[in-house]
Design a protein around this motif. Sequence first.
Motif, PDB file in Angstrom:
ATOM      1  N   ALA A 179      -7.293 -77.920  28.932  1.00  0.00           N
ATOM      2  CA  ALA A 179      -8.487 -78.652  29.367  1.00  0.00           C
ATOM      3  C   ALA A 179      -8.516 -78.678  30.888  1.00  0.00           C
ATOM      4  O   ALA A 179      -7.501 -78.972  31.526  1.00  0.00           O
ATOM      5  CB  ALA A 179      -8.476 -80.075  28.817  1.00  0.00           C
ATOM      6  N   ASP A 180      -9.662 -78.386  31.456  1.00  0.00           N
ATOM      7  CA  ASP A 180      -9.843 -78.333  32.910  1.00  0.00           C
ATOM      8  C   ASP A 180     -10.847 -79.415  33.298  1.00  0.00           C
ATOM      9  O   ASP A 180     -12.039 -79.288  33.055  1.00  0.00           O
ATOM     10  CB  ASP A 180     -10.345 -76.941  33.299  1.00  0.00           C
ATOM     11  CG  ASP A 180     -10.547 -76.777  34.799  1.00  0.00           C
ATOM     12  OD1 ASP A 180     -10.408 -77.770  35.541  1.00  0.00           O
ATOM     13  OD2 ASP A 180     -10.863 -75.654  35.227  1.00  0.00           O
ATOM     14  N   GLY A 181     -10.330 -80.495  33.884  1.00  0.00           N
ATOM     15  CA  GLY A 181     -11.180 -81.638  34.214  1.00  0.00           C
ATOM     16  C   GLY A 181     -12.073 -81.376  35.408  1.00  0.00           C
ATOM     17  O   GLY A 181     -11.782 -80.563  36.285  1.00  0.00           O
ATOM     18  N   MET A 182     -13.188 -82.100  35.429  1.00  0.00           N
ATOM     19  CA  MET A 182     -14.132 -81.993  36.543  1.00  0.00           C
ATOM     20  C   MET A 182     -14.744 -83.365  36.774  1.00  0.00           C
ATOM     21  O   MET A 182     -14.667 -84.255  35.932  1.00  0.00           O
ATOM     22  CB  MET A 182     -15.222 -80.975  36.230  1.00  0.00           C
ATOM     23  CG  MET A 182     -16.021 -81.310  34.993  1.00  0.00           C
ATOM     24  SD  MET A 182     -17.115 -79.976  34.512  1.00  0.00           S
ATOM     25  CE  MET A 182     -18.035 -80.800  33.203  1.00  0.00           C
ATOM     26  N   GLY A 183     -15.313 -83.554  37.941  1.00  0.00           N
ATOM     27  CA  GLY A 183     -15.970 -84.815  38.230  1.00  0.00           C
ATOM     28  C   GLY A 183     -15.487 -85.482  39.488  1.00  0.00           C
ATOM     29  O   GLY A 183     -16.013 -86.514  39.909  1.00  0.00           O
ATOM     30  N   GLY A 184     -14.478 -84.917  40.121  1.00  0.00           N
ATOM     31  CA  GLY A 184     -14.025 -85.453  41.395  1.00  0.00           C
ATOM     32  C   GLY A 184     -13.144 -86.673  41.265  1.00  0.00           C
ATOM     33  O   GLY A 184     -13.057 -87.311  40.226  1.00  0.00           O
ATOM     34  N   MET A 185     -12.470 -86.997  42.336  1.00  0.00           N
ATOM     35  CA  MET A 185     -11.559 -88.135  42.419  1.00  0.00           C
ATOM     36  C   MET A 185     -10.582 -88.085  41.239  1.00  0.00           C
ATOM     37  O   MET A 185     -10.021 -87.069  40.929  1.00  0.00           O
ATOM     38  CB  MET A 185     -12.341 -89.442  42.483  1.00  0.00           C
ATOM     39  CG  MET A 185     -13.279 -89.521  43.702  1.00  0.00           C
ATOM     40  SD  MET A 185     -14.273 -91.011  43.759  1.00  0.00           S
ATOM     41  CE  MET A 185     -13.009 -92.257  43.959  1.00  0.00           C
ATOM     42  N   ALA A 186     -10.376 -89.215  40.563  1.00  0.00           N
ATOM     43  CA  ALA A 186      -9.437 -89.237  39.434  1.00  0.00           C
ATOM     44  C   ALA A 186     -10.132 -88.967  38.110  1.00  0.00           C
ATOM     45  O   ALA A 186      -9.487 -88.893  37.076  1.00  0.00           O
ATOM     46  CB  ALA A 186      -8.726 -90.579  39.385  1.00  0.00           C
ATOM     47  N   ALA A 187     -11.461 -88.835  38.141  1.00  0.00           N
ATOM     48  CA  ALA A 187     -12.207 -88.729  36.890  1.00  0.00           C
ATOM     49  C   ALA A 187     -11.876 -87.465  36.107  1.00  0.00           C
ATOM     50  O   ALA A 187     -11.765 -87.497  34.885  1.00  0.00           O
ATOM     51  CB  ALA A 187     -13.708 -88.796  37.174  1.00  0.00           C
ATOM     52  N   GLY A 188     -11.713 -86.357  36.809  1.00  0.00           N
ATOM     53  CA  GLY A 188     -11.387 -85.122  36.119  1.00  0.00           C
ATOM     54  C   GLY A 188     -10.038 -85.207  35.444  1.00  0.00           C
ATOM     55  O   GLY A 188      -9.860 -84.746  34.315  1.00  0.00           O
ATOM     56  N   ASP A 189      -9.071 -85.821  36.132  1.00  0.00           N
ATOM     57  CA  ASP A 189      -7.751 -86.044  35.529  1.00  0.00           C
ATOM     58  C   ASP A 189      -7.895 -86.818  34.226  1.00  0.00           C
ATOM     59  O   ASP A 189      -7.270 -86.477  33.218  1.00  0.00           O
ATOM     60  CB  ASP A 189      -6.863 -86.876  36.466  1.00  0.00           C
ATOM     61  CG  ASP A 189      -6.540 -86.163  37.765  1.00  0.00           C
ATOM     62  OD1 ASP A 189      -7.050 -85.064  37.984  1.00  0.00           O
ATOM     63  OD2 ASP A 189      -5.767 -86.730  38.555  1.00  0.00           O
ATOM     64  N   LEU A 190      -8.685 -87.865  34.274  1.00  0.00           N
ATOM     65  CA  LEU A 190      -8.828 -88.746  33.124  1.00  0.00           C
ATOM     66  C   LEU A 190      -9.510 -88.040  31.961  1.00  0.00           C
ATOM     67  O   LEU A 190      -9.072 -88.143  30.809  1.00  0.00           O
ATOM     68  CB  LEU A 190      -9.613 -90.001  33.519  1.00  0.00           C
ATOM     69  CG  LEU A 190      -9.815 -91.047  32.425  1.00  0.00           C
ATOM     70  CD1 LEU A 190      -8.475 -91.561  31.918  1.00  0.00           C
ATOM     71  CD2 LEU A 190     -10.674 -92.199  32.944  1.00  0.00           C
ATOM     72  N   ALA A 191     -10.577 -87.317  32.243  1.00  0.00           N
ATOM     73  CA  ALA A 191     -11.317 -86.629  31.178  1.00  0.00           C
ATOM     74  C   ALA A 191     -10.447 -85.598  30.463  1.00  0.00           C
ATOM     75  O   ALA A 191     -10.447 -85.516  29.231  1.00  0.00           O
ATOM     76  CB  ALA A 191     -12.567 -85.970  31.747  1.00  0.00           C
ATOM     77  N   SER A 192      -9.695 -84.807  31.236  1.00  0.00           N
ATOM     78  CA  SER A 192      -8.845 -83.797  30.600  1.00  0.00           C
ATOM     79  C   SER A 192      -7.700 -84.446  29.835  1.00  0.00           C
ATOM     80  O   SER A 192      -7.350 -83.998  28.739  1.00  0.00           O
ATOM     81  CB  SER A 192      -8.317 -82.803  31.636  1.00  0.00           C
ATOM     82  OG  SER A 192      -7.521 -83.450  32.609  1.00  0.00           O
ATOM     83  N   ASP A 234     -19.041 -91.827  35.983  1.00  0.00           N
ATOM     84  CA  ASP A 234     -20.176 -91.087  35.440  1.00  0.00           C
ATOM     85  C   ASP A 234     -20.183 -89.662  35.989  1.00  0.00           C
ATOM     86  O   ASP A 234     -20.060 -89.451  37.198  1.00  0.00           O
ATOM     87  CB  ASP A 234     -21.479 -91.791  35.796  1.00  0.00           C
ATOM     88  CG  ASP A 234     -22.680 -91.160  35.118  1.00  0.00           C
ATOM     89  OD1 ASP A 234     -22.528 -90.661  33.989  1.00  0.00           O
ATOM     90  OD2 ASP A 234     -23.769 -91.149  35.724  1.00  0.00           O
ATOM     91  N   GLY A 235     -20.321 -88.692  35.116  1.00  0.00           N
ATOM     92  CA  GLY A 235     -20.317 -87.285  35.509  1.00  0.00           C
ATOM     93  C   GLY A 235     -18.994 -86.597  35.278  1.00  0.00           C
ATOM     94  O   GLY A 235     -18.907 -85.373  35.377  1.00  0.00           O
ATOM     95  N   MET A 236     -17.963 -87.384  34.947  1.00  0.00           N
ATOM     96  CA  MET A 236     -16.678 -86.736  34.688  1.00  0.00           C
ATOM     97  C   MET A 236     -16.751 -85.974  33.366  1.00  0.00           C
ATOM     98  O   MET A 236     -17.527 -86.310  32.469  1.00  0.00           O
ATOM     99  CB  MET A 236     -15.539 -87.752  34.642  1.00  0.00           C
ATOM    100  CG  MET A 236     -15.436 -88.575  33.367  1.00  0.00           C
ATOM    101  SD  MET A 236     -13.947 -89.614  33.398  1.00  0.00           S
ATOM    102  CE  MET A 236     -13.995 -90.302  31.725  1.00  0.00           C
ATOM    103  N   GLY A 237     -15.953 -84.957  33.277  1.00  0.00           N
ATOM    104  CA  GLY A 237     -15.945 -84.157  32.051  1.00  0.00           C
ATOM    105  C   GLY A 237     -14.795 -83.184  32.074  1.00  0.00           C
ATOM    106  O   GLY A 237     -13.975 -83.166  32.996  1.00  0.00           O
ATOM    107  N   THR A 238     -14.751 -82.342  31.065  1.00  0.00           N
ATOM    108  CA  THR A 238     -13.668 -81.373  30.963  1.00  0.00           C
ATOM    109  C   THR A 238     -14.057 -80.218  30.057  1.00  0.00           C
ATOM    110  O   THR A 238     -14.903 -80.364  29.170  1.00  0.00           O
ATOM    111  CB  THR A 238     -12.390 -82.049  30.416  1.00  0.00           C
ATOM    112  OG1 THR A 238     -11.319 -81.095  30.409  1.00  0.00           O
ATOM    113  CG2 THR A 238     -12.591 -82.570  29.007  1.00  0.00           C
ATOM    114  N   THR A 239     -13.449 -79.092  30.310  1.00  0.00           N
ATOM    115  CA  THR A 239     -13.532 -77.972  29.385  1.00  0.00           C
ATOM    116  C   THR A 239     -12.503 -78.183  28.282  1.00  0.00           C
ATOM    117  O   THR A 239     -11.641 -79.053  28.382  1.00  0.00           O
ATOM    118  CB  THR A 239     -13.223 -76.640  30.094  1.00  0.00           C
ATOM    119  OG1 THR A 239     -11.827 -76.611  30.448  1.00  0.00           O
ATOM    120  CG2 THR A 239     -14.062 -76.482  31.351  1.00  0.00           C
ATOM    121  N   LEU A 240     -12.572 -77.365  27.260  1.00  0.00           N
ATOM    122  CA  LEU A 240     -11.532 -77.347  26.234  1.00  0.00           C
ATOM    123  C   LEU A 240     -11.509 -75.966  25.583  1.00  0.00           C
ATOM    124  O   LEU A 240     -12.539 -75.478  25.119  1.00  0.00           O
ATOM    125  CB  LEU A 240     -11.781 -78.400  25.153  1.00  0.00           C
ATOM    126  CG  LEU A 240     -10.797 -78.357  23.970  1.00  0.00           C
ATOM    127  CD1 LEU A 240      -9.390 -78.751  24.425  1.00  0.00           C
ATOM    128  CD2 LEU A 240     -11.265 -79.231  22.822  1.00  0.00           C
TER     129      LEU A 240
END
Length: 242
Positions: free
Chosen positions: A34-47, A92-98
């Motif tokens: 999973a590759d997180g996106m969204g900036g700051m810590a949000a990408g980490d959290l989403a993935s 808001d806007g955070m997300g991730t691939t899978l």
Amino acid sequence: MTLLLRSVARTDRGLVRRANQDAVYAGVHLLAVADGMGGMAAGDLASAITIDAVARADGDHSESGLVDAMRQAIEAAGVRIRNAVAEDPTRDGMGTTLTALLFSPGNTAVLLAHVGDSRAYLRRDGHTQQMTKDDTFVQMLVDEGVITPDEAHVHPRRAVVTQALQGDPVSPALTTMTPLAGDRWLLCSDGLSNVVREDTIADVLATHPDREACADRLVDLAKRAGGPDNITVIVADLEAVT
């Protein structure tokens, strides 16, 4: 004949990013990137949320149950991401691939699940093939014949994804296949595939029989190419056991 799944995973921050927003899981029946996106810590959290949710599918599922197990895991990840955003609107806007592989007991069947622009490659019978299609703006342009695949590699909007796990309903690509002895799978984030040519990836998969050496070489090549993004790889082999 029994097929044994053996895998190794690597994840690296790369040379530019301040944090690693990728997450990875390599278990008994499940492999996932999973590759997180969204900036700051949000990408980490989403993935991290997604890998935790999907990892719960790492169990004994019959061939006919693979799709339902993966759909439920992806839906659970979406609910958890949506709840995390509700708890903190700055997310808001955070997300991730899978991109994930779920194998049935005995490895008699495998389900490939995909959302976003991480990738899965399969080396079989001396040939390496990309098994996923990127959910990206530039892939849409390639499909429409507007640009060539070579132009897509340098397009300024090549990082724009058209689908990711962000809490809303998604339509993952789900493909069930029959594994064969000698299959080698590569799952990777775009920190590898965006900077290392596919023919080079194929060559490494072919010339590095040791999984750990193969994974380390792929990460090293991405870093030698500048390491502009986080780099995550899983190299997995299906070996015949008599």
